[in-house]
Structure formats: structure tokens, C-alpha cells
Write an enzyme that holds these catalytic residues in place. Structure first.
Site, PDB file in Angstrom:
ATOM      1  N   PHE A  20      47.103  44.436  47.515  1.00 19.53           N
ATOM      2  CA  PHE A  20      47.193  44.696  46.086  1.00 19.53           C
ATOM      3  C   PHE A  20      46.550  43.535  45.341  1.00 19.53           C
ATOM      4  CE2 PHE A  20      48.886  44.738  41.828  1.00 19.53           C
ATOM      5  CZ  PHE A  20      48.816  46.079  41.493  1.00 19.53           C
ATOM      6  N   ASP A  48      43.825  35.383  47.300  1.00 20.93           N
ATOM      7  CA  ASP A  48      44.598  35.831  46.156  1.00 20.93           C
ATOM      8  C   ASP A  48      46.010  35.259  46.268  1.00 20.93           C
ATOM      9  OD1 ASP A  48      46.271  37.245  44.437  1.00 20.93           O
ATOM     10  OD2 ASP A  48      45.193  39.131  44.672  1.00 20.93           O
ATOM     11  N   LYS A  70      50.738  35.105  37.376  1.00 19.32           N
ATOM     12  CA  LYS A  70      52.189  35.234  37.432  1.00 19.32           C
ATOM     13  C   LYS A  70      52.913  33.939  37.056  1.00 19.32           C
ATOM     14  CE  LYS A  70      52.413  39.166  40.627  1.00 19.32           C
ATOM     15  NZ  LYS A  70      52.646  40.193  39.608  1.00 19.32           N
TER      16      LYS A  70
END
Length: 413
Positions: A142, A227, A256
Site C-alpha cells: 500500500f 516507503d 503520518k
């Protein structure tokens, strides 16, 4: 308060998303969150919940961390957003700090607003710097839902409705070195990987997978993009998850936790050699709101708080404790739990059937504990509490987790 709750649900049904409203109702999540502090969220009625989800890894410092809030308020009184025509001092400070804390010789940063934007920047930089267009990514990954990020996200249910997406994207199984060896070649611009698959179900790679992927990238002149949007900034018990495996990427993406749970902010960080193509034309990749003063102040304060409070070490110790106790519960409740796995305070509990996970989430909400399943794998319930959580709060989570498990078995039988 009751009217406000009803109005909020009605607005979801009529103006936000009726499908989402139905899901909230079905799972017993139709509470209106109202205020939060530390590891606690309060709904509009004053009911308190212990946040063991942490905004999918966003709230490393908990909710409304005082020093981050203070820094943002101070900046708000000076200049919230950039004029974009003069020098932005907080942006320059943040870029310097990122160069200092990221592994290897990563140096230059582009600061944006989210993780998916960071991935977009990384993909563009990889293709521009190498002059090649083939990107290798993994199944079950993702990386976001904007056009480019979605193109490298490894779940068809999200990609299919929007195809055709970017071309020359190849998917291989995560952790399968033989598949990577078969697919990578001299036409490959980059390989993009999560050090630990988050939305894929908290999937850890084989021990030497990342280091061998690094070697293959070097062999074929491909770039390694890591990532760290969910895994970065202490979540796994190291500042960056790639440090568990002794690997340095050519390009790193962050978001985040970077905004301290106060401001949305992301970043793509790369080596000076790669950044030459952006230096030659600084306007090839820009953002109106990216790198604004409020976000940069929040990020700077967050980085300093994580380091000054030794939260990386704390995440490792508390994560080991939580993981061990959850594994004991997995042995005791082996009829419903398949496996428990994770690093630091990034832990997944995989159930034998996804219905168990949904039931558990609902039962834990009744116990005033907030958790969720992983987006790509609904058999897996994730626990990603703030790194400031205390051991006694973990003990409370474990007690209520077991009580909820007992109820799940009772309901499922």
C-alpha cells in the site's frame, strides 16, 4: 449532545458517504469523537477510549502533544502559510534535520502534505533521474490512492476501477527474492518497497530480503525506494525500519507521524546525486501548500521530541512486551488466532477468519479500546498505539483484549 450525534450521522449519510455511515453503524463505531489528549480519545458524551490505533501510526507523540501544539500556535501568530516567493526558514530547518536523521547519504528533501504525495514525488524523481520508466513493486503493498501511488499499490480492488493507470509497473510477491531477480533488469528505474508491509497485514520480510534487494538494485542500476510512511520515526523500535536490516535507500518517503498528529505533512528524501535533476529545474515538482511554515514547525518539533524523549528505545521495549503477551494469548486462543507478528509498537494479530477480526473490533470498542484491521488484509487487527503509552496502559489493553476474545469465541460458536 444526542441531537448533535444524530445530525452528524445524518450528514454522513447525506453528504459524506452513506456506505461509510452504514459500516460505522454496523460495527458500533457510530460515536462522535470530540476531544483527545495523550493516548485518550473522548466522544461527545464524555466517554473515554484508549487509542490503540493511533491514526494508523500518526500519533507517535499521542494526541495534542503540548510542545508541537505550542510550536504551531507560535508560528500561527507569525505566518501560517508561505508566500512562495521568499525564503521559508522553517522549511530549510526541517530539510536540514531530515538530512541529519535519515540513514546513509540521504540529503535533499521535498516537503509535501501527505504520504501519497511523497510517493508521487519519489516515482517522478526515480524516472527523471534514471531516464527509465519501469517500476517494480509488490503484491499486497500500500503506497497511497492518488494516480501514481495507486499504480504501485498491490491490491486490485483499489486499482481496477481506475485502470488504465501508469504503464510499466510490475508486481511481484513481497519477500520473494527469486521473483525480484527474475523481474529486475537494466530497464528498471526503481524498486519500491515497504520495509514492513503495513496495510498488507504487518508482514515482515525475510531477514536478508532488503539487503539483497539493495544489491540487485545496485547491480542493475535501479534505485531503491523505501516507503517508511507508516514505519518511520520510531514506530518499529528504530528511527527507520530499514535500520533493522542495515539497508539504506536511494529515496525515502515519510508522512503520518512526521506532523506530530497536529499537522498533515509528508516528505520525500533522496541523495544529492539524484537531486541534481530537480536542482536543474526547481519547478518540475512543486506544491502550493507543501512545506508551509505551520507543517514544518510541527515536524521539526516532532523530530526533536521523538529523540529527546527516547521514544525509539521505548517503542522497542514496550513493543517486545506487548508482542510477547499477545503471542501468549494467541497460544491460548489458537482456535481463532492464526499468528501474532510485528516490530516495536507495530503489531498485527491475524485471525483464522476475517469475521473474527470484525467482531473483535466491535467488542473492543465496547471495552473502550480503539483498534482497526489492516486495509489490504481484514483478517489482521493492528495495534499501533502512541509511542508515549505506558506499560500499565498496555496491561489494561491486554486484559480487555482477552475479555473481548472470549466474547468473540462465544458469539462465533
Amino acid at each position: 449532545m444526542e441531537d448533535l450525534s444524530k445530525n452528524t450521522m445524518t450528514n454522513y449519510e447525506e453528504y459524506v458517504n452513506s456506505g461509510l455511515a452504514r459500516l460505522f453503524k454496523f460495527m458500533g463505531l457510530d460515536k462522535v469523537e470530540w476531544e483527545a489528549e495523550g493516548v485518550t480519545v473522548k466522544d461527545i458524551t464524555g466517554e473515554e477510549y484508549l487509542d490503540c490505533l493511533g491514526g494508523y501510526g500518526t500519533f507517535v507523540l499521542g494526541h495534542r502533544p503540548p510542545k508541537v501544539v505550542e510550536a504551531v500556535k507560535e508560528q500561527l501568530d507569525l505566518m501560517p502559510l508561505s508566500s512562495k516567493i521568499l525564503l521559508n526558514q522553517p522549511l530549510s530547518q526541517l530539510a536540514e534535520e531530515l538530512a541529519e536523521i535519515t540513514p546513509g547519504d540521504l540529503k535533499y528533501s521535498f516537503v509535501c502534505n501527505s504520504g501519497t504525495e511523497a510517493v508521487e514525488g519519489a516515482l517522478k524523481l526515480a524516472r527523471l533521474a534514471t531516464g527509465k520508466s519501469k517500476i517494480i513493486t509488490t503484491e499486497n503493498s500500500f503506497h497511497g490512492k492518488s494516480y501514481g501511488a495507486l499504480s504501485v499499490t498491490g491490491r486490485k480492488v483499489f486499482r481496477k476501477p481506475f485502470e488504465p493507470l501508469l504503464s510499466e509497473i510490475e508486481f511481484i510477491p513481497f519477500g520473494d527474492l527469486e521473483a525480484l531477480e527474475h523481474e529486475i533488469d537494466h530497464q528498471t528505474a526503481a524498486v519500491i518497497l515497504e520495509p514492513i508491509q503495513g496495510e498488507g497485514g504487518i508482514i515482515l520480510p525475510p531477514k536478508d530480503y532488503l539487503s539483497q534487494a539493495r544489491e540487485l538494485c545496485d547491480k542493475y542500476g535501479a534505485l531503491l525506494i523505501l516507503d517508511e510512511i507508516q514505519t518511520g520515526l520510531g514506530r518499529t523500535g528504530r528511527m527507520f525500519a530499514c535500520q533493522h536490516y542495515g539497508v539504506t535507500p536511494d529515496i525515502l518517503t515519510l508522512a503520518k507521524a512526521l506532523g506530530g498528529g497536529v499537522m498533515p505533512v509528508g516528505a520525500v528524501v533522496a541523495t544529492a546525486d539524484l537531486w541534481k535533476v530537480f536542482n536543474q529545474n526547481p519547478f518540475l515538482h512543486t506544491s502550493t501548500f507543501g512545506g508551509n511554515q505551520l507543517a514544518c514547525k510541527a515536524a521539526l518539533t516532532t523530530l526533536r521530541e521523538v529523540q529527546n524523549r527516547n521514544l525509539v528505545s521505548s517503542a522497542q521495549k514496550l513493543g517486545d512486551y506487548l508482542l510477547e503477551n499477545l503471542k501468549q494469548l494467541a497460544t491460548k486462543y489458537s482456535s481463532v488466532i492464526q499468528e501474532v507478528r510485528g516490530k516495536g509498537l507495530m503489531i498485527g494479530v491475524e485471525f483464522k477468519d476475517e469475521s473474527y477480526g470484525g467482531l473483535l473490533i466491535s467488542e473492543l470498542v465496547k471495552e473502550n479500546i480503539l483498534v482497526a484491521y489492516t486495509l489490504n488484509q481484514q483478517k489482521v487487527v493492528r495495534l499501533e498505539p502512541p509511542l508515549i503509552i505506558k506499560r500499565e496502559e498496555l496491561d489494561l489493553i491486554l486484559t480487555k483484549f482477552e475479555r473481548a476474545l472470549s466474547k468473540v469465541i462465544e458469539l462465533a460458536s
